[in-house]
Design a protein around this motif. Structure first.
Motif, PDB file in Angstrom:
ATOM      1  N   LEU A 114      10.641  -5.348   0.956  1.00  0.00           N
ATOM      2  CA  LEU A 114      12.529  -4.575   0.362  1.00  0.00           C
ATOM      3  C   LEU A 114      12.023  -3.326   0.679  1.00  0.00           C
ATOM      4  O   LEU A 114      12.777  -1.873   1.105  1.00  0.00           O
ATOM      5  CB  LEU A 114      13.695  -5.207   0.070  1.00  0.00           C
ATOM      6  N   GLU A 115      11.481  -2.151  -0.631  1.00  0.00           N
ATOM      7  CA  GLU A 115      11.743  -1.376  -0.799  1.00  0.00           C
ATOM      8  C   GLU A 115      11.092  -0.674  -0.131  1.00  0.00           C
ATOM      9  O   GLU A 115      10.703  -0.132   0.131  1.00  0.00           O
ATOM     10  CB  GLU A 115      11.122  -1.098  -2.897  1.00  0.00           C
ATOM     11  N   ALA A 116       9.261  -1.223  -0.026  1.00  0.00           N
ATOM     12  CA  ALA A 116       9.009  -0.353   1.227  1.00  0.00           C
ATOM     13  C   ALA A 116       9.181  -0.410   2.583  1.00  0.00           C
ATOM     14  O   ALA A 116       9.215   0.804   2.948  1.00  0.00           O
ATOM     15  CB  ALA A 116       7.542  -1.358   1.546  1.00  0.00           C
ATOM     16  N   PHE A 117       9.672  -1.087   2.510  1.00  0.00           N
ATOM     17  CA  PHE A 117      10.926  -0.949   4.296  1.00  0.00           C
ATOM     18  C   PHE A 117      12.308   0.187   3.809  1.00  0.00           C
ATOM     19  O   PHE A 117      12.142   0.841   5.038  1.00  0.00           O
ATOM     20  CB  PHE A 117      11.227  -2.093   4.585  1.00  0.00           C
ATOM     21  N   TRP A 118      13.175   0.342   2.673  1.00  0.00           N
ATOM     22  CA  TRP A 118      13.937   1.377   2.399  1.00  0.00           C
ATOM     23  C   TRP A 118      13.178   2.744   2.989  1.00  0.00           C
ATOM     24  O   TRP A 118      13.900   3.047   3.031  1.00  0.00           O
ATOM     25  CB  TRP A 118      14.726   0.607   1.545  1.00  0.00           C
ATOM     26  N   GLU A 119      12.211   3.264   2.272  1.00  0.00           N
ATOM     27  CA  GLU A 119      11.581   4.235   1.693  1.00  0.00           C
ATOM     28  C   GLU A 119      10.572   4.410   2.556  1.00  0.00           C
ATOM     29  O   GLU A 119       9.421   5.552   2.473  1.00  0.00           O
ATOM     30  CB  GLU A 119      10.690   3.997   0.490  1.00  0.00           C
ATOM     31  N   ASN A 120       9.954   3.404   4.054  1.00  0.00           N
ATOM     32  CA  ASN A 120       8.934   3.188   4.609  1.00  0.00           C
ATOM     33  C   ASN A 120       7.687   4.125   3.616  1.00  0.00           C
ATOM     34  O   ASN A 120       6.913   5.167   4.189  1.00  0.00           O
ATOM     35  CB  ASN A 120       9.289   4.931   5.206  1.00  0.00           C
ATOM     36  N   SER A 121       7.440   3.169   2.916  1.00  0.00           N
ATOM     37  CA  SER A 121       6.183   3.690   2.317  1.00  0.00           C
ATOM     38  C   SER A 121       5.162   2.787   2.481  1.00  0.00           C
ATOM     39  O   SER A 121       4.996   1.156   2.865  1.00  0.00           O
ATOM     40  CB  SER A 121       6.991   2.944   0.513  1.00  0.00           C
ATOM     41  N   ILE A 122       3.665   3.309   2.895  1.00  0.00           N
ATOM     42  CA  ILE A 122       2.905   2.283   3.633  1.00  0.00           C
ATOM     43  C   ILE A 122       2.398   2.340   2.208  1.00  0.00           C
ATOM     44  O   ILE A 122       1.393   0.536   1.904  1.00  0.00           O
ATOM     45  CB  ILE A 122       2.045   3.477   3.996  1.00  0.00           C
ATOM     46  N   LYS A 123       2.747   2.781   0.238  1.00  0.00           N
ATOM     47  CA  LYS A 123       1.863   2.752  -0.472  1.00  0.00           C
ATOM     48  C   LYS A 123       2.544   0.663  -1.076  1.00  0.00           C
ATOM     49  O   LYS A 123       1.426   0.186  -1.606  1.00  0.00           O
ATOM     50  CB  LYS A 123       1.990   3.257  -1.370  1.00  0.00           C
ATOM     51  N   LEU A 124       3.743   0.610  -1.160  1.00  0.00           N
ATOM     52  CA  LEU A 124       4.147  -0.882  -1.204  1.00  0.00           C
ATOM     53  C   LEU A 124       3.497  -1.592   0.068  1.00  0.00           C
ATOM     54  O   LEU A 124       3.997  -2.500  -0.691  1.00  0.00           O
ATOM     55  CB  LEU A 124       5.630  -0.282  -0.965  1.00  0.00           C
ATOM     56  N   ALA A 125       3.808  -0.858   0.986  1.00  0.00           N
ATOM     57  CA  ALA A 125       3.586  -1.878   2.364  1.00  0.00           C
ATOM     58  C   ALA A 125       2.093  -2.480   1.550  1.00  0.00           C
ATOM     59  O   ALA A 125       1.871  -3.838   1.692  1.00  0.00           O
ATOM     60  CB  ALA A 125       3.796  -1.062   2.781  1.00  0.00           C
TER      61      ALA A 125
END
Length: 244
Positions: A46-57
């Motif tokens: 969910l953090e990746a989705f809010w931030e559009n983060s490839i690293k978290l994904a």
């Protein structure tokens, strides 16, 4: 036989061995670790989705590989205990619940991966303004789904059927939020055709969260069976013909 906290009793002679006690503790610890990984994976997705983060994904995908291994190892452990110990009563319900629970947890991990994939798409293509249209509802839905999962797992740990029942009651809240998001995004796409890909991503994430809530509901139902020996599946979705 075991009490809800997983500590074996001595009701059945065949269940008094130290090996059996050790196996039950190992199973309980392994299941809890898997549950914690699933919670973390969902939170990071969910953090990746809010931030559009490839690293978290990417981190979510790595955790999912651990979750898949957890499922296989727990399945093997449960089957070995069933074959060697021939448990009865609460012990048997605990073991069969663990088999079902890890399947739901593995699928929660899959939903987290699905959310992380939408994050990667958002990073590449941009989310436009679609997400902002339903941001409050989507965040509330994510909070509700995560809390349901946490409470269902806590109910399993503590053997609390009442707490599990409260999880079941909250499933309708998530369903209603999903319906509202779907309706809002449908209207939004009708007037903003250029935002359709971003809006569809939002709808997909909402659907993944709705499925997480469903898996939490499954776990709660399994806990009620484990503690009370009562099968409550389909009770809410298929009321008796004379129900008002």
């Amino acid at each position: 036989m075991s009490v809800p906290d997983g500590t074996p009793t001595t009701m059945h002679g065949s269940h008094t061995s130290r090996d059996f006690e050790t196996e039950l503790r190992e199973l309980r610890a392994h299941t809890l670790a898997m549950g914690a990984r699933c919670e973390r994976s969902l939170r990071l997705a969910l953090e990746a989705f809010w931030e559009n983060s490839i690293k978290l994904a990417a981190e979510v995908e790595e955790i999912d590989r651990h979750i898949d291994r957890d499922e296989m190892e727990i399945d093997a452990l449960v089957l070995r205990i069933l074959a060697l110990r021939q448990p009865v009563a609460y012990d048997l319900r605990f073991l069969t619940t663990a088999l079902k629970l890890v399947t739901d947890l593995e699928r929660v991990g899959d939903e987290a991966v699905n959310i992380s994939e939408r994050a990667k798409e958002g990073h590449k293509e941009g989310n436009g303004i679609a997400k902002e249209q339903v941001l409050a509802s989507l965040k509330e839905m994510s909070d509700q789904a995560q809390q349901m999962l946490r409470d269902a797992l806590d109910a399993f740990v503590e053997g609390e059927a009442t707490r599990a029942g409260q999880v079941l009651q909250r499933d309708d809240v998530v369903d209603n939020l999903y319906g509202g998001i779907l309706g809002s995004m449908t209207e939004f796409m009708a007037t903003n055709p250029g935002e359709i890909p971003a809006a569809i991503r939002v709808i997909k994430v909402a659907k993944y969260l709705e499925r997480v809530a469903d898996h939490a509901t499954n776990i709660a139902e399994e806990v009620i069976f484990m503690v009370r020996g009562e099968d409550v599946r389909h009770v809410r979705t298929h009321p008796p013909p004379d129900a008002k």
